[in-house]
Design an enzyme around this catalytic site. Structure first.
Site, short mmCIF file in Angstrom:
data_model
loop_
_atom_site.label_atom_id
_atom_site.label_comp_id
_atom_site.label_asym_id
_atom_site.label_seq_id
_atom_site.Cartn_x
_atom_site.Cartn_y
_atom_site.Cartn_z
N ASP A 178 0.86 -1.18 0.00
CA ASP A 178 0.00 0.00 0.00
C ASP A 178 0.90 1.23 0.00
O ASP A 178 1.76 1.37 0.87
CB ASP A 178 -0.87 -0.02 1.26
CG ASP A 178 -2.25 0.53 1.02
OD1 ASP A 178 -2.34 1.61 0.40
OD2 ASP A 178 -3.24 -0.10 1.44
N GLU A 207 -6.33 4.10 -5.74
CA GLU A 207 -7.61 4.27 -5.05
C GLU A 207 -8.05 5.69 -5.36
O GLU A 207 -7.36 6.65 -5.00
CB GLU A 207 -7.43 4.09 -3.53
CG GLU A 207 -8.76 4.11 -2.82
CD GLU A 207 -8.72 4.71 -1.42
OE1 GLU A 207 -9.62 4.43 -0.64
OE2 GLU A 207 -7.82 5.52 -1.13
N HIS A 260 -11.23 -2.66 3.42
CA HIS A 260 -11.13 -2.34 4.85
C HIS A 260 -11.85 -1.05 5.22
O HIS A 260 -11.82 -0.66 6.38
CB HIS A 260 -9.65 -2.24 5.22
CG HIS A 260 -8.99 -1.10 4.52
ND1 HIS A 260 -8.84 -1.05 3.15
CD2 HIS A 260 -8.48 0.07 4.98
CE1 HIS A 260 -8.26 0.08 2.82
NE2 HIS A 260 -8.02 0.78 3.91
N ASP A 261 -12.45 -0.38 4.26
CA ASP A 261 -13.12 0.90 4.54
C ASP A 261 -14.64 0.79 4.45
O ASP A 261 -15.33 1.81 4.49
CB ASP A 261 -12.68 1.97 3.52
CG ASP A 261 -11.24 2.39 3.70
OD1 ASP A 261 -10.72 2.29 4.82
OD2 ASP A 261 -10.63 2.83 2.70
N ASP A 318 -2.91 4.74 -2.27
CA ASP A 318 -3.93 5.34 -1.42
C ASP A 318 -4.33 6.74 -1.90
O ASP A 318 -3.45 7.59 -2.14
CB ASP A 318 -3.36 5.43 0.00
CG ASP A 318 -4.41 5.75 1.04
OD1 ASP A 318 -5.30 4.93 1.24
OD2 ASP A 318 -4.32 6.84 1.65
O1 ISL Z 1 -13.50 9.26 3.42
C1 ISL Z 1 -13.98 9.02 2.34
C2 ISL Z 1 -15.25 9.56 1.99
O2 ISL Z 1 -16.23 8.83 2.72
C3 ISL Z 1 -13.37 8.07 1.42
O3 ISL Z 1 -13.76 8.18 0.14
C4 ISL Z 1 -11.91 8.20 1.56
O4 ISL Z 1 -11.42 9.13 0.67
C5 ISL Z 1 -11.30 6.90 1.32
O5 ISL Z 1 -11.90 6.01 2.18
C6 ISL Z 1 -9.80 6.97 1.52
O6 ISL Z 1 -9.31 5.80 2.06
C7 ISL Z 1 -7.95 5.57 2.14
O7 ISL Z 1 -7.23 6.63 2.72
C8 ISL Z 1 -7.47 6.91 4.08
C9 ISL Z 1 -7.49 5.67 4.97
O8 ISL Z 1 -8.05 5.97 6.20
C10 ISL Z 1 -8.26 4.54 4.33
O9 ISL Z 1 -8.19 3.39 5.14
C11 ISL Z 1 -7.70 4.33 2.97
O10 ISL Z 1 -8.23 3.22 2.31
C12 ISL Z 1 -6.38 7.84 4.54
O11 ISL Z 1 -5.14 7.29 4.27
#
Ligand code: ISL
Length: 630
Positions: free
Chosen positions: A179, A333, A404-405, A275
């Site tokens: 990542d 992403e 994971h989100d 990311d």
């Molecule tokens: O927060 C958002 C809007 O709801 C998401 O689209 C966000 O931009 C996205 O989840 C970003 O995620 C990534 O970056 C974050 C981290 O916390 C996440 O786990 C990762 O997947 C910051 O590094």
């Protein structure tokens, strides 16, 4: 050059315009088809503020025009035969290391734990692993706040453990992607410390410092700016207060990123998931965010950095300098980016990224993740039909339902336990037979579902905890917790369930996050021995996809497009042809379009379907007259 005198149809004809208008209408729960009407298409932008009674204001139009005029390119329309690549053939498996397997019984997953499960992954059939961050981090956001890019997080082990893991992965013929979190670093990173201590050194310009702050908000609640006494200035953090945005305008920052990418690639990793990589270029001057757009999407300022003016340039440079020499793979992403923008970020002739994760399929129109609602798979059908028909042969789609989100997809679609197994299998069948590269998230192969957390004290995620406090300003605890429960990222972060034993075989001590309450049948141990389990269905499907080129590179034709609850499509490559038939609902649905000669290959019910499809029934049929499988 588009101006306020341009018409809606011209905006819609522009790749960025198409994505933005589509997204705005989606958020409003409307289809972008209305834009095709000649009457609406001929409306000039400048009259929109009056026409919409201010809902679309002048500031919105200016931002829209800036975005549009900042993108001079359009995706090519020629359709050549798709080139082959290992990452198009692969099935990826995402590991969230903190929750996968604990080898030293401190309640936290680790690298040696992962190494001990490589044979499991091999028998599952996956070809590549995406490892969420394992670098040194103070863990404000579970490793997405990196303190040292060249060091392993102490709880996860040592660099020697990492080398052993990488070797184990390669020895089994699998690949590893890491990542890459380079939109921001931890505030404990040496660069940031030096930026505070020695503002006149080169590090002084590594981050985004300003004397005054704008109205941008953080994805984790509140302002996106934090004040630092040391400099008497604010620093930008789109995520937590400890995740400081890097200044990509500074060539030295870009050089640092090239170097660290090269450092890991030299070690032998095969690529990176990047990311929030579409956030790296911020509009010059950091203009105020549009409050109306902010209210619509929940975050203010995003229009100024989700597809920033220098994004393509930075990605091309990074690819040429760091990825290309190793022929390394990249998947970005990219929240907020639509199909046309994705084309411009990933087309094989553009030299930027190999694939992106688009997120528009994760919520149905008009909903956000924290809404408590039932996801209608008919929307997925509509969304995926569009991508299957229009993404084109220069681009490859990343297919996924979970990471994971996000909460578990089975729970979003239908939490009724009687459908858990069939539904988990239906989702799997779509993932492995649609055109694209599938990504599965740990536990998805068991049909894991959301946890019934009973109190906010059981949650760990910074996003959930901050949002909860924010919500308490306008609602009571019960209502706030209900919202958190609907969208919390912690549903996906509970430990992987290996056995029916204590702590699900994840650890021998209490895990770092609440682990109890799922039904005991949902474990690798129980499902391995059960022929009808979700796990064995995944194994069967992954192997089947790997053996049939038609499912990897073959054409796709979506059938019965207007038929509600029925999703049918054909995959064929001239030699083989498969017909995939899905009932997207918990109702009985009449089959339509299946040929009498079709030969059933795989299905999620023990016996063949009749003319009537059972709830969430899916069947893969061989439809080329051949009855043998090879
Ligand atoms: O927060 C958002 C809007 O709801 C998401 O689209 C966000 O931009 C996205 O989840 C970003 O995620 C990534 O970056 C974050 C981290 O916390 C996440 O786990 C990762 O997947 C910051 O590094």
């Amino acid at each position: 050059m588009l101006t306020k005198n341009s018409r809606i149809k011209e905006v819609y004809a522009h790749p960025v315009g198409r994505d933005v208008l589509g997204k705005v209408l989606l958020q409003m729960g409307r289809s972008d088809r209305i834009l095709l009407s000649p009457l609406i298409g001929s409306i000039k932008l400048k009259i929109l503020p009056t026409l919409t009674k201010g809902a679309v204001d002048d500031a919105f139009l200016s931002t829209l025009l800036e975005l549009l005029n900042g993108e001079p390119d359009t995706p090519r329309r020629d359709e050549l035969a798709e080139t082959s690549a290992w990452w198009k053939e692969a099935v990826f498996y995402q590991i969230y290391p903190r929750s996968f397997k604990d080898s030293d019984n401190d309640g936290i997953g680790d690298l040696r734990g992962i190494t001990s499960k490589l044979d499991y992954l091999k028998t599952l059939g996956v070809n590549a692993i995406w490892l969420s961050p394992v670098y040194d981090s103070p863990n404000d956001d579970n490793g997405y706040d990196i303190r040292d890019y060249r060091k392993i997080m102490t709880e996860f082990g040592t660099m020697a453990d990492f080398d052993e893991l990488l070797e184990g992965i390669h020895a089994r013929g699998m690949r590893l992607i890491m990542d890459l979190v380079v939109n921001h670093t931890s505030d404990e990173h040496q660069w940031f410390k030096k930026a505070l201590e020695e503002p006149d050194s080169k590090y002084g310009n590594y981050y985004i410092f300003r004397d005054t702050r704008n109205n941008w908000t953080s994805f984790f609640s509140g302002s996106a700016w934090r004040f630092f006494e040391e400099r008497g200035q604010y620093a930008l953090h789109l995520f937590s207060k400890k995740q400081m945005d890097l200044n990509w305008e500074n060539p030295e920052v870009r050089q640092e990123v090239d170097d660290l990418v090269g450092w890991w690639l030299k070690k032998g990793v095969d690529g990176f998931r990047m990311d929030v990589v579409n956030y790296i270029s911020k509009r010059e001057g950091l203009p105020e965010g549009n409050e109306k757009i902010g209210a619509l999407i929940g975050f203010t300022g995003m229009e100024h950095y989700f597809y920033g003016p220098r994004l393509h340039e930075y990605l091309r440079e990074l690819k040429a300098h760091a990825f290309a020499p190793f022929n390394a793979f990249s998947v970005g992403e990219t929240p907020g980016v639509g199909m046309q923008m994705s084309k411009l970020l990933t087309a094989d002739y553009r030299g930027e990224l190999d694939m992106v994760f688009s997120f528009d399929q994760l919520e149905t129109p008009g909903h956000v993740r924290f809404d408590d609602y039932r996801y209608d798979l008919n929307y997925y059908k509509k969304y995926i039909t569009d991508w299957m028909e229009n993404y084109g042969s220069h681009c490859r789609m990343a297919l996924f339902f979970e990471n994971h989100d996000n909460p578990r997809m089975v729970s979003k679609v239908n939490p009724d336990p009687q459908y858990r197994t069939v539904l988990a299998k239906l989702l799997a069948a779509m993932l492995f037979t649609l055109k694209g590269t599938p990504f599965i998230f740990q536990g998805q192969e068991l049909g894991m579902i959301n946890r019934s957390f009973s109190s906010i004290n059981e949650l760990q995620d910074i996003e959930s905890l901050n949002l909860y406090d924010e919500l308490l300003k306008t609602m009571d605890e019960k209502a706030a917790f209900k919202k958190i429960l609907a969208g919390s990222r912690d549903h996906a972060r509970v430990p992987m369930q290996w056995t029916i034993g204590r702590f699900a075989g994840f650890s021998e001590t209490e895990p770092w996050i609440y682990s109890g309450d799922d039904d005991s049948l949902c474990s690798v141990e129980t499902q391995s021995g059960d022929k009808a389990s979700v796990l064995n269905f995944y194994r069967e499907l992954i192997a089947f996809r790997g053996e049939h080129d038609a499912l990897i590179y073959g054409d796709i034709e979506i059938l019965n497009k207007k038929e509600k609850d029925l999703f049918t499509y054909r995959r064929s490559n001239g030699e083989e042809s498969f017909y995939i038939e899905c009932n997207l609902s918990d109702n009985i649905k009449k089959q339509k379009g299946r040929s009498a000669e079709a030969f059933r290959v795989i299905g999620n019910y023990p016996d063949a379907p009749s003319m009537l499809l059972r709830p969430y029934e899916v069947t893969i049929w061989r439809a080329d007259g051949k009855r043998s499988l090879k």
